[in-house]
Design a protein around this motif. Structure first.
Motif, PDB file in Angstrom:
ATOM      1  N   LYS A   1       2.200   6.261  -7.188  1.00  0.00           N
ATOM      2  CA  LYS A   1       1.104   7.011  -7.796  1.00  0.00           C
ATOM      3  C   LYS A   1       1.397   8.511  -7.800  1.00  0.00           C
ATOM      4  CE  LYS A   1      -3.795   5.922  -7.431  1.00  0.00           C
ATOM      5  NZ  LYS A   1      -4.747   5.696  -6.342  1.00  0.00           N
ATOM      6  N   ASN A  59       1.027   3.954  -3.152  1.00  0.00           N
ATOM      7  CA  ASN A  59       0.669   5.372  -2.969  1.00  0.00           C
ATOM      8  C   ASN A  59       1.800   6.292  -3.410  1.00  0.00           C
ATOM      9  OD1 ASN A  59      -1.913   5.040  -2.073  1.00  0.00           O
ATOM     10  ND2 ASN A  59      -1.324   4.863   0.083  1.00  0.00           N
ATOM     11  N   LYS A  89       0.842  -1.210   0.000  1.00  0.00           N
ATOM     12  CA  LYS A  89       0.000   0.000   0.000  1.00  0.00           C
ATOM     13  C   LYS A  89       0.875   1.257   0.000  1.00  0.00           C
ATOM     14  CE  LYS A  89      -4.151   1.486   2.271  1.00  0.00           C
ATOM     15  NZ  LYS A  89      -4.865   1.492   3.544  1.00  0.00           N
TER      16      LYS A  89
END
Ligand code: UTP
Length: 271
Positions: A77, A74, A70
């Motif tokens: 991104k 993130n 995760k």
């Protein structure tokens, strides 16, 4: 064929205190890369397909290191940094091949190995002790070659200073096979100077037979009240199981002590 490796990681790392009071020593950087990644790269290059990590609840951060998807997703991104993308891909590659088992009480290396019993599929498997880095030559790969040739167990070996025999597993030679390989007659865990049958030590790479588990199930604690893998190897040798000592040609770095850990960064930075 040897396709599975196990890595005991559940020890306390007391020799590296204070670095290890809240941190897993295997994640400490050696020249900018966690020590455990050198070990994984050695496994991959030697053709290993599955690696079993023996960790403890205290060392949960080792699992977290490989399961931080995760966080990476993130960052990638928002930043789209090619370096981070490459690092994340590498972590994913490692993660795919790692299985975790737990040893919550550090009762010794033998007890750690026993935790992998139900996961070992073939007659032989590789074990690597992550404190022992061997650079410049893939020791596991050379040992697998020897194993394929002689169909026997193999342990990495080197000559050490006689004054330090009590720190190692020391073996007695039975017969020379060739310049780099010897048949073992006996092995003793951390002998005193007078007990030591030679100055030849076992280093943290082993190809072990699955039958070691039946010995480990019955293994009594030995030196320092720990269950040692060496004691079960000794029992197998006594029952005529063939063990070969392979004198490896790489350079050994001891990352389990503070001095050795510091030196290993210096050595690797010279490569
Ligand atoms: P060591 O005894 O050399 O290292 O174990 P340690 O216990 O981690 O550190 P010190 O001695 O307190 O500084 C050799 C290897 O076996 C693992 C350790 O994690 C290390 O990789 N080990 C040891 C276990 O997994 N379980 C144990 O009960 C003992």
């Amino acid at each position: 064929m040897i396709k599975q490796a196990i890595i005991p990681l559940a020890g306390l790392g007391t020799r590296l205190l204070p670095l290890t009071s809240v941190f897993a020593k295997e994640l400490l950087p050696i020249n900018g890369k966690p020590g455990i990644e050198y070990i994984l790269d050695e496994c991959i290059d030697a053709g290993i397909k599955e690696v079993i990590f023996i960790i403890s609840k205290k060392k949960k951060m080792i699992k977290d290191y490989f399961y931080n998807d995760k966080f990476y997703k993130n960052i990638i991104k928002s930043k789209k940094d090619p370096r981070i993308i490459k690092e994340y891909k590498k972590i994913l590659k490692y993660k795919k091949m790692i299985k975790f088992v737990y040893q919550n009480k550090p009762l010794g290396t033998g007890d750690a190995v026993l935790k992998t019993k139900k996961y070992i599929k073939s007659k032989f498997f590789l074990m690597l002790l992550p404190d022992d880095l061997i650079i410049k030559n893939n020791c596991s790969k050379s040992m697998i070659k020897i194993h394929n040739q002689y169909k026997s167990s193999v342990m990495a070996s080197m000559s050490i200073n006689r004054k330090t025999v009590s720190r190692w597993g020391i073996y007695k030679l039975k017969k020379k096979i060739d310049k780099k390989n010897f048949l073992i007659e006996d092995v003793i865990e951390k002998p005193s100077k007078s007990e030591a049958p030679s100055n030849k030590a076992v280093i943290g790479r082993y190809i072990l037979p699955k039958k070691i588990f039946s010995k480990l199930l019955k293994q009594k604690p030995g030196k320092s009240n720990e269950i040692h893998i060496t004691d079960s190897i000794q029992s197998l040798i006594k029952e005529n199981e063939k063990f070969i000592a392979h004198i490896f040609s790489g350079k050994y770095l001891d990352c389990g002590s503070l001095n050795g850990y510091i030196k290993s960064t210096i050595e690797i930075s010279k490569l």
